[in-house]
Structures are given as structure tokens and as C-alpha cells.
Design a protein around this motif. Structure first.
Motif, mmCIF file in Angstrom:
data_model
loop_
_atom_site.group_PDB
_atom_site.id
_atom_site.type_symbol
_atom_site.label_atom_id
_atom_site.label_comp_id
_atom_site.label_asym_id
_atom_site.label_seq_id
_atom_site.Cartn_x
_atom_site.Cartn_y
_atom_site.Cartn_z
ATOM 1 N N UNK A 3 14.300 96.215 11.108
ATOM 2 C CA UNK A 3 13.064 97.741 10.397
ATOM 3 C C UNK A 3 12.802 97.451 9.487
ATOM 4 N N UNK A 4 13.301 96.602 8.256
ATOM 5 C CA UNK A 4 13.085 96.486 7.216
ATOM 6 C C UNK A 4 11.723 95.221 7.789
ATOM 7 N N UNK A 5 12.166 95.051 8.264
ATOM 8 C CA UNK A 5 10.970 93.604 8.707
ATOM 9 C C UNK A 5 9.555 94.322 9.214
ATOM 10 N N UNK A 6 9.807 95.132 9.657
ATOM 11 C CA UNK A 6 9.186 96.545 10.609
ATOM 12 C C UNK A 6 8.177 97.358 10.217
ATOM 13 N N UNK A 7 9.107 97.478 8.483
ATOM 14 C CA UNK A 7 7.961 98.111 7.545
ATOM 15 C C UNK A 7 7.581 97.196 7.092
ATOM 16 N N UNK A 8 7.573 96.593 6.053
ATOM 17 C CA UNK A 8 6.454 95.523 5.388
ATOM 18 C C UNK A 8 5.506 94.650 6.199
ATOM 19 N N UNK A 9 5.583 94.626 6.921
ATOM 20 C CA UNK A 9 4.589 93.797 8.114
ATOM 21 C C UNK A 9 4.028 94.908 8.247
ATOM 22 N N UNK A 10 3.960 96.324 9.104
ATOM 23 C CA UNK A 10 3.536 97.460 9.129
ATOM 24 C C UNK A 10 2.137 97.429 7.656
ATOM 25 N N UNK A 11 3.333 97.738 6.804
ATOM 26 C CA UNK A 11 2.660 98.516 5.681
ATOM 27 C C UNK A 11 1.841 97.039 5.133
ATOM 28 N N UNK A 12 2.021 95.330 5.056
ATOM 29 C CA UNK A 12 1.183 94.934 5.001
ATOM 30 C C UNK A 12 -0.800 94.322 5.595
ATOM 31 N N UNK A 13 -0.185 95.071 6.802
ATOM 32 C CA UNK A 13 -0.912 94.886 8.086
ATOM 33 C C UNK A 13 -1.867 96.185 7.603
ATOM 34 N N UNK A 14 -1.203 97.247 7.540
ATOM 35 C CA UNK A 14 -2.192 98.481 6.473
ATOM 36 C C UNK A 14 -3.125 98.385 5.571
ATOM 37 N N UNK A 15 -2.513 97.275 4.793
ATOM 38 C CA UNK A 15 -3.316 97.231 3.444
ATOM 39 C C UNK A 15 -4.106 96.112 3.969
ATOM 40 N N UNK A 16 -4.188 95.126 4.940
ATOM 41 C CA UNK A 16 -5.369 94.400 5.173
ATOM 42 C C UNK A 16 -6.356 95.222 5.440
ATOM 43 N N UNK A 17 -5.485 96.020 6.565
ATOM 44 C CA UNK A 17 -6.862 96.683 7.071
ATOM 45 C C UNK A 17 -7.762 97.249 6.225
ATOM 46 N N UNK A 18 -6.603 98.014 5.667
ATOM 47 C CA UNK A 18 -7.610 99.235 4.828
ATOM 48 C C UNK A 18 -8.749 98.491 3.938
ATOM 49 N N UNK A 19 -8.741 97.413 2.985
ATOM 50 C CA UNK A 19 -9.489 96.360 2.568
ATOM 51 C C UNK A 19 -10.365 95.864 3.309
ATOM 52 N N UNK A 20 -9.984 95.674 4.368
ATOM 53 C CA UNK A 20 -11.174 95.136 5.348
ATOM 54 C C UNK A 20 -11.983 96.052 5.656
ATOM 55 N N UNK A 21 -11.397 97.529 5.990
ATOM 56 C CA UNK A 21 -11.938 98.793 5.985
ATOM 57 C C UNK A 21 -13.636 98.852 4.512
ATOM 58 N N UNK A 22 -12.685 99.093 4.040
ATOM 59 C CA UNK A 22 -13.476 98.786 2.819
ATOM 60 C C UNK A 22 -14.651 98.043 2.148
ATOM 61 N N UNK A 23 -14.581 96.938 2.252
ATOM 62 C CA UNK A 23 -15.552 95.628 2.514
ATOM 63 C C UNK A 23 -16.854 95.884 3.982
ATOM 64 N N UNK A 24 -15.640 95.681 4.327
ATOM 65 C CA UNK A 24 -17.444 96.320 5.854
ATOM 66 C C UNK A 24 -17.989 96.899 4.819
ATOM 67 N N UNK A 25 -17.264 98.488 4.944
ATOM 68 C CA UNK A 25 -18.521 99.563 4.505
ATOM 69 C C UNK A 25 -19.495 99.104 3.496
ATOM 70 N N UNK A 26 -18.641 98.409 2.426
ATOM 71 C CA UNK A 26 -19.991 98.128 1.294
ATOM 72 C C UNK A 26 -20.890 97.397 1.541
ATOM 73 N N UNK A 27 -20.569 96.047 3.186
ATOM 74 C CA UNK A 27 -21.636 95.387 2.693
ATOM 75 C C UNK A 27 -22.367 96.331 3.870
ATOM 76 N N UNK A 28 -22.066 97.469 4.379
ATOM 77 C CA UNK A 28 -22.899 97.378 5.553
ATOM 78 C C UNK A 28 -24.590 98.609 4.442
ATOM 79 N N UNK A 29 -23.667 98.854 3.757
ATOM 80 C CA UNK A 29 -23.726 99.780 2.594
ATOM 81 C C UNK A 29 -24.751 99.387 1.450
ATOM 82 N N UNK A 30 -24.120 98.134 1.834
ATOM 83 C CA UNK A 30 -25.291 97.336 1.094
ATOM 84 C C UNK A 30 -26.308 97.382 1.504
ATOM 85 N N UNK A 31 -26.229 96.091 2.953
ATOM 86 C CA UNK A 31 -27.224 95.652 4.261
ATOM 87 C C UNK A 31 -27.707 96.878 4.268
ATOM 88 N N UNK A 32 -27.777 98.483 4.651
ATOM 89 C CA UNK A 32 -28.091 99.516 4.606
ATOM 90 C C UNK A 32 -28.764 100.321 4.042
#
Length: 274
Positions: A3-32
Motif C-alpha cells: 500500500x505504501x509503494x502504491x501510494x507514493x507511485x500514485x502521488x508521484x504520478x499525480x504530481x508529474x501529471x499536474x506539472x505536465x498539465x501546467x506546462x501544456x496549459x502555459x505553452x498553449x496560452x503562449x502560442x494562442x
């Protein structure tokens, strides 16, 4: 996986996902950015155009929370009236579905490739357009990598008896279980302040077979209600028009969810048909 491993992989994956969404959003805002500025100028002329602008702006910024908060600032400043704001909200609710389509693409295995292709031009090319395009590719790669990690974290749940016994109560096959799933989706979205993040988690669970499609659909309905909390927070200390806009946003989303709840079996069958 414990369960601990599952939690930190989930947390890390969520962090990477949110940072990716942030980068995607900012790049699209700049382009558009020019498109967004022109679109917002049109918003003051016609409420029907406001719907189209809501779709365009939310598609570009990849976040209904960002676009509706941006819109609330215009209402508070007196640049938009309630009718135009409501039109924008209708459009934002359509535009935000683009995020769901992006993260539902089954190309998580190419996440690292996209990160590699995006990071080099982003770091070493001076042209701003090329840098933003590379940043968009990099952000997309992070989104897919984050989803892949979250999917891996949820994979053991398919055979976990404790989880399966709990989920049998939330299969969205009765009116009560649909309501419970909607309440869970709403509550978690309010807590983490991101319907995109909750949608990513929901899709990861569904992809791994940990939850069925009706359960995922009920969760998404709840997430649509939970995302309205952002505009309420933005309206704190604002004028009456902004509070009315937040009320309009909540009323629209809640009304839609009530309608879907009343015809939930037909709704699921219709989506299956499509």
C-alpha cells in the motif's frame, strides 16, 4: 506492490501529471495569446459569441478553473455582464472536455519519447515559438507519463479483495450507489481543486479495470459539480455580479448532473451506443 509503494507511485504520478498539465496549459496560452486576446474582445458584443469564446479559451488554457476565474475578474471589473458570463461558462464546460480526450488517449508508453523530443529544443533553442511548441510536447509527455504511473499504481487493485469488496457497494448499478459515486467525485474534486486531476485518476482506475464504466461516469458527474468551488473561492470579496456568476455556474453544472442522474441507465446506454 504494498500500500505504501502504491501510494507514493500514485502521488508521484499525480504530481508529474499536474506539472505536465501546467506546462501544456502555459505553452498553449503562449502560442494562442493573440487568439485569447481577440476572443475576449468579442465577448463584450454578443452572448452567443461568449459561448464560442468560452470553448476556445478553455481549450487553449486546458483548464475550466483558470478560464472561469479569468472571466470572473472581468465581471468584477464591470467588463462583462451576467448574460455574457453565463454564455462563457456554457462554453467553458464544453471546452474543458478536450482535456478528457487528451488524457484518454492510450499512448502512455510514448510519454518518455515526447519528453525527450520536447526537452532539448526547450532548453537549447532561442526561438520563442519553437520553445513553446517544444514545451507543449514536453508537457504532453509528462501528462502521459503521469497517467502511466497512476495506472501502474492502480494495477494491483484489480485483484485486491479488500478493494473489490468495497467497490461492490459503488458499482453505480443502483440509484443510491450512483449518488454515492457522484458525492465522492464532487468531494475529492473540491479537496484537490482540480477536475483534470480527478479525471486523470478516474481514467487510470477505469483503464486498469479497477472500476467499471458506469462507476467512472458517475464519478465524472460529481467532478463537474466539485469544480464549481473554484469560482466560489474567486468570488470571495468580489461584487454581487461575480457571486451571481458563481451561482449561475453551480446551477448549470448541478442541473446537468441532476438530469443525467434521472436518466442514468439511458445515459450509459447512449454513450455505449456512441
Amino acid at each position: 506492490m504494498g500500500y505504501f509503494n502504491m501510494f507514493y507511485v500514485l502521488l508521484g504520478g499525480l504530481g508529474i501529471f499536474l506539472f505536465g498539465m501546467n506546462q501544456l496549459s502555459q505553452s498553449l496560452q503562449s502560442l494562442g495569446s493573440n487568439v485569447i486576446k481577440k476572443a475576449i474582445n468579442y465577448i463584450t458584443t454578443n452572448r452567443f459569441l461568449a459561448v464560442i469564446v468560452g470553448v476556445v479559451v478553455t481549450s487553449l488554457v486546458q483548464s475550466s478553473s483558470v478560464s472561469t476565474v479569468m472571466m470572473s475578474s472581468f465581471v468584477n471589473a464591470g467588463l462583462m455582464n451576467l448574460s455574457q458570463a453565463v454564455g462563457f461558462i456554457f462554453g467553458a464546460n464544453i471546452g474543458t472536455t478536450i482535456t478528457g480526450w487528451i488524457i484518454s488517449l492510450n499512448i502512455g508508453k510514448y510519454g518518455l519519447l515526447l519528453i525527450g523530443l520536447g526537452v532539448l529544443p526547450m532548453m537549447f533553442v532561442s526561438n520563442s515559438m519553437v520553445k513553446n511548441l517544444a514545451r507543449m510536447i514536453f508537457g504532453l509527455g509528462l501528462v502521459f507519463l503521469g497517467l502511466e504511473l497512476m495506472g501502474d499504481a492502480f494495477k494491483p487493485l484489480r485483484t485486491n479483495q479488500a478493494f473489490l469488496s468495497v467497490m461492490t457497494n459503488f458499482k453505480a448499478d443502483t440509484r443510491f450507489s450512483v449518488l454515492v459515486c457522484m458525492a465522492i467525485g464532487c468531494g475529492l474534486t473540491m479537496i484537490i481543486q482540480s477536475s483534470s486531476a480527478m479525471l486523470g485518476i478516474t481514467i487510470a482506475l477505469a483503464t486498469q479495470g479497477a472500476i467499471g464504466f458506469p462507476t467512472a461516469a458517475a464519478l465524472v458527474l460529481g467532478e463537474n459539480i466539485g469544480t464549481t468551488i473554484t469560482l466560489w473561492l474567486a468570488s470571495i470579496g468580489a461584487n454581487t455580479a461575480t457571486k451571481r456568476t458563481a451561482m449561475a455556474h453551480t446551477t448549470f453544472n448541478v442541473s446537468g448532473c441532476i438530469i443525467m442522474f434521472c436518466i442514468f441507465p439511458l445515459y450509459i446506454n447512449f454513450i455505449d451506443y456512441l
